[in-house]
Motif scaffolding. Structure first.
Motif, PDB file in Angstrom:
ATOM      1  N   ARG A 148       0.703  -0.731   0.200  1.00 22.22           N
ATOM      2  CA  ARG A 148      -0.248  -0.017   0.043  1.00 22.22           C
ATOM      3  C   ARG A 148       1.119   1.008   0.032  1.00 22.22           C
ATOM      4  N   THR A 149       0.138   2.257  -1.255  1.00 16.89           N
ATOM      5  CA  THR A 149       1.335   4.042  -1.217  1.00 16.89           C
ATOM      6  C   THR A 149       1.123   4.204   0.591  1.00 16.89           C
ATOM      7  N   LYS A 150       0.420   3.936   1.505  1.00 17.34           N
ATOM      8  CA  LYS A 150      -0.157   4.575   3.230  1.00 17.34           C
ATOM      9  C   LYS A 150       0.091   3.898   3.804  1.00 17.34           C
ATOM     10  N   HIS A 151       1.096   2.483   3.280  1.00 18.60           N
ATOM     11  CA  HIS A 151       1.318   1.477   4.613  1.00 18.60           C
ATOM     12  C   HIS A 151       2.994   1.431   3.922  1.00 18.60           C
ATOM     13  N   PHE A 152       3.755   1.794   4.912  1.00 23.49           N
ATOM     14  CA  PHE A 152       5.702   1.977   5.111  1.00 23.49           C
ATOM     15  C   PHE A 152       6.142   2.640   6.403  1.00 23.49           C
ATOM     16  N   GLY A 162       5.879  -3.062   1.696  1.00 19.08           N
ATOM     17  CA  GLY A 162       4.922  -4.560   1.954  1.00 19.08           C
ATOM     18  C   GLY A 162       5.897  -5.553   1.749  1.00 19.08           C
ATOM     19  N   GLU A 163       6.041  -5.483   0.470  1.00 16.36           N
ATOM     20  CA  GLU A 163       6.378  -7.021   0.507  1.00 16.36           C
ATOM     21  C   GLU A 163       8.120  -6.776   0.441  1.00 16.36           C
ATOM     22  N   VAL A 183       4.236  -4.524  11.589  1.00 18.66           N
ATOM     23  CA  VAL A 183       5.428  -3.956  11.850  1.00 18.66           C
ATOM     24  C   VAL A 183       5.527  -2.742  11.993  1.00 18.66           C
ATOM     25  N   ALA A 184       5.637  -1.697  13.090  1.00 18.62           N
ATOM     26  CA  ALA A 184       6.109   0.026  13.397  1.00 18.62           C
ATOM     27  C   ALA A 184       7.581   0.412  13.669  1.00 18.62           C
ATOM     28  N   PRO A 185       7.436   1.850  13.950  1.00 19.36           N
ATOM     29  CA  PRO A 185       8.637   2.245  14.131  1.00 19.36           C
ATOM     30  C   PRO A 185       8.989   2.260  15.651  1.00 19.36           C
ATOM     31  N   ARG A 207       0.105  -4.362   7.481  1.00 17.73           N
ATOM     32  CA  ARG A 207       1.384  -4.596   7.515  1.00 17.73           C
ATOM     33  C   ARG A 207       2.466  -3.733   8.288  1.00 17.73           C
ATOM     34  N   LEU A 208       2.028  -3.354   7.265  1.00 19.77           N
ATOM     35  CA  LEU A 208       3.079  -1.724   7.836  1.00 19.77           C
ATOM     36  C   LEU A 208       2.240  -0.798   8.616  1.00 19.77           C
ATOM     37  N   SER A 209       3.130   0.232   9.107  1.00 15.92           N
ATOM     38  CA  SER A 209       2.627   1.710   9.913  1.00 15.92           C
ATOM     39  C   SER A 209       3.884   2.622  10.538  1.00 15.92           C
ATOM     40  N   ASN A 210       3.403   3.912   9.732  1.00 12.14           N
ATOM     41  CA  ASN A 210       4.596   4.846  10.086  1.00 12.14           C
ATOM     42  C   ASN A 210       4.484   5.483  11.247  1.00 12.14           C
TER      43      ASN A 210
END
Length: 498
Positions: free
Chosen positions: A360-364, A374-375, A397-399, A481-484
């Protein structure tokens, strides 16, 4: 052979041949489609505001129509909800597909008389291509289940409104209605756990041949079937031969799903969204999903490095290259113009145009400039899991940004089916593979700016409990999968093992 499977064979052959012909004219079909979309929408409020009468080609189109997300399109949607006609597309939508957004709250995506066939025929064509290629048509005579949202529709601005899967449920062909489970009453149940139990009640003694849904919710269905019957799903349903899935990357769920089934079944992957049915698996022998190029949607592609720029470089289908990540932009006969759907794709082939969804463009995560997608996290986790014979139920996953002298890091929340023998070694493997995939992340680790990732094990059913706690259990909902940021991570912490 029964009548449905007998009739399916010639129909599947015809449709499959037409799709193969379309592979050869994809770029020409897209060019012709853009002209037709512009011509039809000249009379609309949007078309007049963006001078559609002056658009002659793709270049002039990009100069007239900017890239938009839902927030920027929302004023037009509000006018439709207020009862106005000819706003984004001629007339009014026949439905609103209701979906949740992180910024916009509930989003109302128009579905028009012209665009509804895209949603219905996409899934149909995926099944027909499978039939034509494999010769397996027998499943059409058994019981089919589509794990979907409620078909109950409300009225918003006088327009029938509901979840896309519920809307599509109203358009299941009559010849499949008798085969379809669960029944209408069960499908209308809103509470997912109550609905799941009723679905199991209805299907556990049936001759199930096809099961379709989002992988995490299929797994919940399989878990309950096994709990009730004491048998693997493949033994309980000996005629079960086809699994249709989409909505999330299948690979993280694949080991556990097939372990639950206990034997091989064929899979058909799809790429549906409320905004359109974009691609589907047309063959069992080649990677990627065939882009749906002649179904009312004109596609644009923005290279990943251009995402977020004020005037990003926009490419039409004929300009894309294999192996490059792109943000997917659509223009459609539902009245979506320059619309950023939020997905990133990569073509694995341009002859024909087959792609995979890479995130997702916003999930990174780019809290430190690494821009991990995500990949990359899915590849790293799955490779480490395969090597260690570890099965993953769910993860995100999160920072973690350190506020003291310690270094910051990425925190991985993972619910394991079976935990690795050595968690630290498992984490180091994932970290190594992620560094191989992402040079920016590697630089941050080698430069001692970040410490290596950490794993926070999540209790059994912790992700389910989290989704329940925010009112998003079941249906088309899934965990990013990912959050910033730490919103999901901090909420999940209460289900951490330690």
């Amino acid at each position: 052979m029964k009548i449905k499977s007998l009739l399916a064979k010639p129909f599947a052959s015809i449709v499959s041949k037409n799709i193969k012909k379309g592979m050869l004219t994809a770029v020409e079909d897209q060019d012709a489609l853009l002209k037709e979309l512009i011509k039809t929408a000249r009379i609309t409020q949007f078309g007049k505001a963006h001078k559609f009468t002056e658009i002659n080609d793709y270049k002039s189109f990009t100069q007239s129509v900017p890239i938009r997300d839902y927030e920027k399109l929302k004023p037009y949607i509000e006018e439709i909800k207020a009862g106005k006609h000819n706003v984004l597309w001629k007339g009014q939508p026949v439905y609103f597909a209701k979906t949740s957004g992180t910024v916009s709250g509930t989003k109302y995506i128009p579905i028009t008389k012209e665009s509804i066939s895209n949603h219905i025929n996409g899934a149909r064509n995926a099944l027909l291509c499978y039939m034509a290629e494999t010769g397996n048509t027998a499943f059409a005579d058994g019981k089919l289940i589509f794990l979907s949202g409620s078909p109950v529709l409300e009225r918003v601005g006088g327009i029938p409104t509901g979840r896309l899967s519920g809307i599509v449920n109203h358009h299941v062909p009559r010849y499949l209605r008798r085969n379809q489970l669960p029944d209408y009453e069960t499908n209308c149940i809103e509470d997912w756990e109550t609905k799941l139990n009723k679905i199991v009640d209805e299907t556990i003694n049936q001759r199930m041949t096809l099961i379709s849904g989002i992988p995490p919710w299929m797994q919940m269905y399989f878990d309950e079937l096994i709990k009730r019957s004491g048998k693997p799903v493949g033994e309980l349903f000996p005629d079960f031969s086809v699994m249709v899935y989409g909505g999330v990357n299948f690979e993280p769920y694949k080991p556990k799903l097939f372990e639950s089934i206990g034997r091989k079944v064929d899979g058909i992957e799809t790429f549906p969204a409320s905004e359109g049915f974009f691609a589907f698996q047309d063959t069992q022998t080649e990677p990627g999903l065939l882009l749906n190029t002649n179904s009312g949607i004109f596609y644009e592609f923005i290279p990943s490095e251009e995402i977020g720029k004020e005037n990003p470089r926009r490419l039409s289908l004929g300009e894309v290259e294999a192996g490059v990540n792109y943000a997917l932009i659509i223009n459609s006969n539902a009245g979506l113009w320059g619309y950023d759907i939020g997905d990133m794709v990569r073509f694995v082939s341009v002859d024909p145009y087959r792609l995979v969804v890479t995130g997702r463009t916003k999930h990174f995560i780019s809290a430190f400039g690494e821009h991990v997608i995500g990949e990359e996290v899915e590849y790293s986790l799955l490779r480490a899991a395969k090597e260690g014979n570890v099965h993953i139920t769910e993860f995100t996953v999160a920072p973690y940004i350190s506020k003291d002298k310690g270094k910051s890091y990425h925190e991985w929340f993972i619910e394991f089916e079976n935990e690795p023998r050595n968690m630290q070694q498992f984490a180091e493997k994932i970290d190594t593979y992620l560094r191989e995939k992402n040079a920016y992340y590697n630089d941050l680790i080698t430069g001692n700016i970040l410490q290596k990732l950490t794993i926070t094990p999540v209790k059994k059913n912790g992700f389910i409990d989290y989704m329940r706690s925010i009112g998003k259990l079941g249906g088309q909902n899934k965990v990013p999968r990912l959050s910033n940021d730490r919103t999901i991570a901090d909420a999940l912490s209460q289900w951490a093992k330690n």
